[in-house]
Design a protein around this motif. Structure first.
Motif, PDB file in Angstrom:
ATOM      1  N   ARG A 255       1.554   2.151  12.857  1.00 41.76           N
ATOM      2  CA  ARG A 255       0.935   3.542  11.727  1.00 41.76           C
ATOM      3  C   ARG A 255      -0.828   3.309  12.997  1.00 41.76           C
ATOM      4  O   ARG A 255      -1.423   4.404  12.100  1.00 41.76           O
ATOM      5  CB  ARG A 255       0.376   2.099  10.708  1.00 41.76           C
ATOM      6  N   GLY A 256      -1.030   2.675  13.292  1.00 41.06           N
ATOM      7  CA  GLY A 256      -2.736   3.488  14.324  1.00 41.06           C
ATOM      8  C   GLY A 256      -2.132   4.328  15.032  1.00 41.06           C
ATOM      9  O   GLY A 256      -2.376   5.703  15.151  1.00 41.06           O
ATOM     10  N   ILE A 257      -1.521   4.541  16.484  1.00 40.24           N
ATOM     11  CA  ILE A 257      -0.941   5.292  17.148  1.00 40.24           C
ATOM     12  C   ILE A 257      -0.485   7.051  16.046  1.00 40.24           C
ATOM     13  O   ILE A 257      -0.539   7.848  16.520  1.00 40.24           O
ATOM     14  CB  ILE A 257       0.809   4.897  17.748  1.00 40.24           C
ATOM     15  N   ILE A 258       0.283   7.112  14.817  1.00 44.05           N
ATOM     16  CA  ILE A 258       0.579   7.747  14.123  1.00 44.05           C
ATOM     17  C   ILE A 258      -0.548   8.596  13.537  1.00 44.05           C
ATOM     18  O   ILE A 258      -0.951   9.587  13.453  1.00 44.05           O
ATOM     19  CB  ILE A 258       1.987   7.620  13.060  1.00 44.05           C
ATOM     20  N   GLU A 259      -1.469   7.782  12.774  1.00 41.26           N
ATOM     21  CA  GLU A 259      -3.087   8.297  12.681  1.00 41.26           C
ATOM     22  C   GLU A 259      -3.589   8.942  13.460  1.00 41.26           C
ATOM     23  O   GLU A 259      -4.171   9.874  13.243  1.00 41.26           O
ATOM     24  CB  GLU A 259      -3.525   7.640  11.528  1.00 41.26           C
ATOM     25  N   GLU A 260      -3.290   8.154  14.196  1.00 39.01           N
ATOM     26  CA  GLU A 260      -5.566   8.477  15.863  1.00 39.01           C
ATOM     27  C   GLU A 260      -4.283   9.984  16.170  1.00 39.01           C
ATOM     28  O   GLU A 260      -5.086  10.720  16.306  1.00 39.01           O
ATOM     29  CB  GLU A 260      -5.117   7.633  16.831  1.00 39.01           C
ATOM     30  N   ARG A 261      -3.180   9.902  16.293  1.00 45.11           N
ATOM     31  CA  ARG A 261      -2.446  10.932  16.910  1.00 45.11           C
ATOM     32  C   ARG A 261      -1.770  12.263  16.247  1.00 45.11           C
ATOM     33  O   ARG A 261      -2.187  13.452  16.614  1.00 45.11           O
ATOM     34  CB  ARG A 261      -0.660  10.887  17.895  1.00 45.11           C
ATOM     35  N   PHE A 262      -1.861  12.235  15.130  1.00 51.62           N
ATOM     36  CA  PHE A 262      -1.764  13.710  13.863  1.00 51.62           C
ATOM     37  C   PHE A 262      -2.824  13.150  13.018  1.00 51.62           C
ATOM     38  O   PHE A 262      -2.140  14.509  11.433  1.00 51.62           O
ATOM     39  CB  PHE A 262       0.326  12.657  13.871  1.00 51.62           C
ATOM     40  N   GLN A 263      -3.315  12.534  12.549  1.00 40.77           N
ATOM     41  CA  GLN A 263      -4.181  12.031  11.727  1.00 40.77           C
ATOM     42  C   GLN A 263      -2.691  12.816  10.041  1.00 40.77           C
ATOM     43  O   GLN A 263      -3.720  13.346   9.669  1.00 40.77           O
ATOM     44  CB  GLN A 263      -5.049  13.538  11.875  1.00 40.77           C
ATOM     45  N   LEU A 264      -2.223  12.256   9.744  1.00 41.06           N
ATOM     46  CA  LEU A 264      -1.721  11.861   8.781  1.00 41.06           C
ATOM     47  C   LEU A 264      -2.105  10.171   8.090  1.00 41.06           C
ATOM     48  O   LEU A 264      -1.132   9.667   8.988  1.00 41.06           O
ATOM     49  CB  LEU A 264      -0.612  12.184   8.852  1.00 41.06           C
ATOM     50  N   SER A 265      -1.732  10.224   6.877  1.00 43.62           N
ATOM     51  CA  SER A 265      -1.627   9.332   6.256  1.00 43.62           C
ATOM     52  C   SER A 265      -0.604   8.565   6.536  1.00 43.62           C
ATOM     53  O   SER A 265       0.282   9.278   5.442  1.00 43.62           O
ATOM     54  CB  SER A 265      -2.239   9.403   4.729  1.00 43.62           C
ATOM     55  N   LEU A 266      -0.177   6.968   6.147  1.00 37.55           N
ATOM     56  CA  LEU A 266       1.212   6.656   6.031  1.00 37.55           C
ATOM     57  C   LEU A 266       1.393   4.906   5.466  1.00 37.55           C
ATOM     58  O   LEU A 266      -0.511   3.985   5.973  1.00 37.55           O
ATOM     59  CB  LEU A 266       2.069   6.764   6.621  1.00 37.55           C
ATOM     60  N   SER A 267       1.789   4.831   5.293  1.00 36.86           N
ATOM     61  CA  SER A 267       2.315   3.590   4.862  1.00 36.86           C
ATOM     62  C   SER A 267       4.020   2.889   5.497  1.00 36.86           C
ATOM     63  O   SER A 267       3.994   3.792   5.470  1.00 36.86           O
ATOM     64  CB  SER A 267       2.607   3.096   3.437  1.00 36.86           C
ATOM     65  N   ILE A 268       3.443   1.657   5.468  1.00 36.30           N
ATOM     66  CA  ILE A 268       4.285   1.371   6.464  1.00 36.30           C
ATOM     67  C   ILE A 268       5.298  -0.028   5.604  1.00 36.30           C
ATOM     68  O   ILE A 268       4.599  -1.401   5.399  1.00 36.30           O
ATOM     69  CB  ILE A 268       4.718   0.777   7.974  1.00 36.30           C
ATOM     70  N   GLY A 269       6.667  -0.519   5.500  1.00 37.41           N
ATOM     71  CA  GLY A 269       7.216  -1.016   4.132  1.00 37.41           C
ATOM     72  C   GLY A 269       7.931  -1.908   5.603  1.00 37.41           C
ATOM     73  O   GLY A 269       8.521  -1.010   6.744  1.00 37.41           O
ATOM     74  N   ILE A 270       7.771  -3.450   5.486  1.00 32.38           N
ATOM     75  CA  ILE A 270       9.254  -4.294   6.425  1.00 32.38           C
ATOM     76  C   ILE A 270      10.057  -5.543   5.604  1.00 32.38           C
ATOM     77  O   ILE A 270       9.357  -5.721   4.966  1.00 32.38           O
ATOM     78  CB  ILE A 270       7.989  -5.070   7.379  1.00 32.38           C
ATOM     79  N   GLY A 271      11.133  -4.628   5.654  1.00 29.48           N
ATOM     80  CA  GLY A 271      11.981  -6.035   5.363  1.00 29.48           C
ATOM     81  C   GLY A 271      12.304  -7.093   5.607  1.00 29.48           C
ATOM     82  O   GLY A 271      11.691  -7.217   6.159  1.00 29.48           O
ATOM     83  N   SER A 272      13.048  -8.186   4.996  1.00 31.90           N
ATOM     84  CA  SER A 272      13.338  -9.625   6.051  1.00 31.90           C
ATOM     85  C   SER A 272      14.467  -9.054   6.372  1.00 31.90           C
ATOM     86  O   SER A 272      14.935  -8.591   6.863  1.00 31.90           O
ATOM     87  CB  SER A 272      13.465 -10.323   4.963  1.00 31.90           C
ATOM     88  N   VAL A 273      14.430 -10.601   7.320  1.00 28.71           N
ATOM     89  CA  VAL A 273      15.287 -10.662   8.815  1.00 28.71           C
ATOM     90  C   VAL A 273      16.496 -11.402   7.742  1.00 28.71           C
ATOM     91  O   VAL A 273      15.878 -11.723   7.042  1.00 28.71           O
ATOM     92  CB  VAL A 273      14.815 -11.864   9.370  1.00 28.71           C
ATOM     93  N   GLN A 274      17.555 -10.612   7.993  1.00 31.45           N
ATOM     94  CA  GLN A 274      18.874 -11.087   7.691  1.00 31.45           C
ATOM     95  C   GLN A 274      19.951 -10.567   8.990  1.00 31.45           C
ATOM     96  O   GLN A 274      19.391  -9.920  10.133  1.00 31.45           O
ATOM     97  CB  GLN A 274      18.804  -9.306   6.594  1.00 31.45           C
ATOM     98  N   GLU A 275      20.881 -11.299   8.002  1.00 30.13           N
ATOM     99  CA  GLU A 275      22.381 -11.079   8.459  1.00 30.13           C
ATOM    100  C   GLU A 275      23.470 -10.161   8.471  1.00 30.13           C
ATOM    101  O   GLU A 275      23.760  -9.975   7.359  1.00 30.13           O
ATOM    102  CB  GLU A 275      23.000 -12.961   9.531  1.00 30.13           C
ATOM    103  N   GLY A 276      24.268  -9.815   9.646  1.00 32.67           N
ATOM    104  CA  GLY A 276      25.079  -8.686   9.058  1.00 32.67           C
ATOM    105  C   GLY A 276      24.880  -8.128   9.025  1.00 32.67           C
ATOM    106  O   GLY A 276      23.231  -7.290   8.479  1.00 32.67           O
ATOM    107  N   TRP A 277      25.707  -6.498   8.584  1.00 34.64           N
ATOM    108  CA  TRP A 277      24.688  -4.726   8.982  1.00 34.64           C
ATOM    109  C   TRP A 277      24.453  -4.855   7.623  1.00 34.64           C
ATOM    110  O   TRP A 277      23.935  -3.763   7.154  1.00 34.64           O
ATOM    111  CB  TRP A 277      26.775  -3.963   9.097  1.00 34.64           C
ATOM    112  N   ASP A 278      25.853  -5.374   6.246  1.00 31.59           N
ATOM    113  CA  ASP A 278      25.146  -5.112   4.789  1.00 31.59           C
ATOM    114  C   ASP A 278      23.529  -6.202   4.527  1.00 31.59           C
ATOM    115  O   ASP A 278      23.027  -5.641   3.582  1.00 31.59           O
ATOM    116  CB  ASP A 278      26.306  -6.164   4.778  1.00 31.59           C
ATOM    117  N   GLY A 279      23.518  -7.454   5.314  1.00 32.32           N
ATOM    118  CA  GLY A 279      22.151  -7.628   5.214  1.00 32.32           C
ATOM    119  C   GLY A 279      21.162  -6.884   5.659  1.00 32.32           C
ATOM    120  O   GLY A 279      20.038  -6.913   5.133  1.00 32.32           O
TER     121      GLY A 279
END
Length: 526
Positions: A255-279
């Motif tokens: 997020r810091g790199i994107i906001e500093e380089r492109f002056q654009l606001s963003l949010s980042i979502g992170i999912g839980s660790v899962q097994e397998g492609w379905d997960g």
């Protein structure tokens, strides 16, 4: 043109051999000369010749010793040993070093020509194989980004087919089956900000890819709408709480790199660790959900944090898939019942937080939206994000569910209508010939049974009745023109038997073709 180094301590031998080869194979070689082994090594290091004719006996560093150095220095150079004596021990040692052939002094021109032709043919074949390898590598380098995009889209849309997925994973040399998703979601607070984002999309994609590939080894997805997904393998020895902290730190860096380089606001979502492609697909949906959540506290959010802080429990993957299955079967009642049931669970676990409930509902509907390949994701988020009432949120969610089913049904109907129009056009062109329903069904790529049902549904009559109608209409027209006999008209409109034509005509009109002609003639002025 190839380069040929002649190494011999006798200048006359070198010059004579060069003249002979120039005569045997003109305009084929660029010649280099070395008077001893040391010079041969030096020239090879600087010029890297294609071929070397090396005398075994030379002062200083002798031929075999020079060959040993050259073979280690330039393995691709092909060496022919020249000797005045047929020494078996030399031949044996030379072959062990990779010497390609031997010539005994004085060598006959045909012997030299034969050896050179073999060497040139080998070199040209190696060059051809090398060029093919380079072309293949170039094509593969162009294919790999496409394969990566395809794999990421399969994970995002959950259209995972095991065979295709394994092929793509093998092509990309992916050997992990446990990881998590990270979603970058760019804000659209104003038209200006959105327009700037559209112009910078390619540069943003390259910047994220350049930064994350060496550090996280992710599958990098394309920017779709206002979001970009990364699918990241779980590093060895990382799990639980520590992995969550590390993934949040990486999210902040990105997020810091994107906001500093492109002056654009963003949010980042992170999912839980899962097994397998379905997960991992499920982890992606989790990341999308926390991106959609309203939060003034955090721009980088982990699903497990949002889940634990709100006391929620996850909706089971099985329940989500049952809802999707009802939707794909166009069952509005079952779909509404299942969505209402899941909504109640989410409402109960949101503990009064409308923002949390809204984020979960948006995430669930986005899962359905992607699964049916609807292009309304942005409108869905925009519509639901401003809802401030729980009952309105529930009704709006049901409205979107209905719209997905309506869209699928309309798409199916349009597809059927298109097939029907193609069939009608083809029948119009071919009805005067010997055509069958099976022939038309094959033309539109449907089974005869299904085509028969579809045709009757759209035309209101059977295929046979429709073709018969066209033929009788054309027969009437030709009878009125009075230029052809009834037998000729029979063949002209697609019938082979005049008696059968007469029976079909009478069944359709109530009179025979000859009676119809008589009526026409009576009405015509004399």
């Amino acid at each position: 043109m190839f380069s040929l180094l002649i190494a011999d301590d006798e200048a006359l031998e070198r010059e004579g051999l060069e003249l002979m080869i120039r005569h045997l194979m003109p305009d084929t070689f660029h010649f280099l000369h070395a008077e001893n082994g040391r010079k041969a090594i030096q020239i090879t290091e600087e010029e890297r010749p294609d071929f070397i004719f090396m005398d075994i006996k030379m002062p200083g560093i002798q031929g075999l010793e020079a060959v040993r150095h050259i073979a280690a220095l330039v393995p691709s150079t092909k060496i022919v040993m020249i000797t005045a004596h047929d020494y078996f021990s030399y031949a044996k040692e030379g072959l062990a070093l990779g010497v390609r052939d031997y010539l005994l002094k004085p060598a006959r021109p045909e012997e030299i020509l034969h050896v050179l032709q073999l060497l040139v043919a080998e070199k040209e074949e190696e060059k051809r194989v090398r060029n093919e390898q380079l072309e293949l590598q170039e094509k593969l380098s162009q294919l790999i980004p496409l394969a990566e995009n395809e794999l990421s889209l399969m994970l995002m849309l959950e259209s995972v087919q095991e065979v295709e997925l394994e092929q793509l994973a093998s092509l990309l040399d992916i050997q992990w089956y446990k990881g998590y998703a990270m979603v970058l979601s760019f804000f659209r607070k104003s038209k200006k900000e959105w327009d700037e984002f559209q112009l910078l999309k390619r540069d943003i994609y390259e910047a994220v890819k350049h930064f994350t590939k060496p550090n996280l080894s992710p599958i990098v997805g394309p920017i779709v709408g206002h979001q970009m997904a990364l699918f990241i393998p779980l590093p060895p020895g990382r799990h639980g709480y520590s992995q969550r902290i590390i993934s949040l730190e990486w999210g902040e860096r990105i997020r810091g790199i994107i906001e500093e380089r492109f002056q654009l606001s963003l949010s980042i979502g992170i999912g839980s660790v899962q097994e397998g492609w379905d997960g991992i697909s499920r982890s992606y949906r989790e990341a999308v959900r926390v991106c959609a959540e309203d939060s003034v506290l955090l721009n980088v959010r982990h699903y497990d944090d949002m889940l634990l802080s709100s006391g929620q429990t996850k909706i089971s993957l099985d329940d989500e898939k049952k809802l999707l299955d009802a939707l794909l079967r166009h069952n509005k009642q079952e779909s509404a019942e299942r969505l209402s049931s899941l909504y109640s669970i989410l409402e109960e676990k949101s503990f009064g937080s409308l923002a949390t409930l809204r984020a979960e509902v948006i995430g669930l509907l986005m899962f359905l939206c992607r699964a049916v390949q609807s292009g309304e994701g942005a409108n869905l988020i925009r519509t639901l994000s401003v809802v401030e009432d729980r009952e309105v949120l529930r009704k709006t969610a049901l409205y979107w569910l209905d719209s997905f089913i309506d869209g699928l049904m309309e798409e199916r109907e349009q597809s059927r209508s298109h097939v029907f129009r193609r069939a009608l056009l083809y029948i119009e062109q071919k009805y005067k010939k010997d055509i069958s329903m099976e022939h038309i069904a094959e033309y539109v790529n449907l089974s005869p049974h299904y085509f028969s049902k579809l045709f009757k549904q759209h035309a209101g009559e059977t295929f046979i009745d429709h073709v018969t109608g066209l033929r009788i209409k054309e027969a009437k027209k030709l009878i009125m023109e009075q230029s052809l006999s009834l037998k000729e008209i029979c063949y002209e409109v697609g019938y082979k038997d005049p008696n059968y034509f007469s029976r079909v005509f009478k069944k359709a009109t109530g009179i025979t073709p000859s009676e119809y002609r008589q009526q026409i003639e009576k009405k015509s002025p004399c």
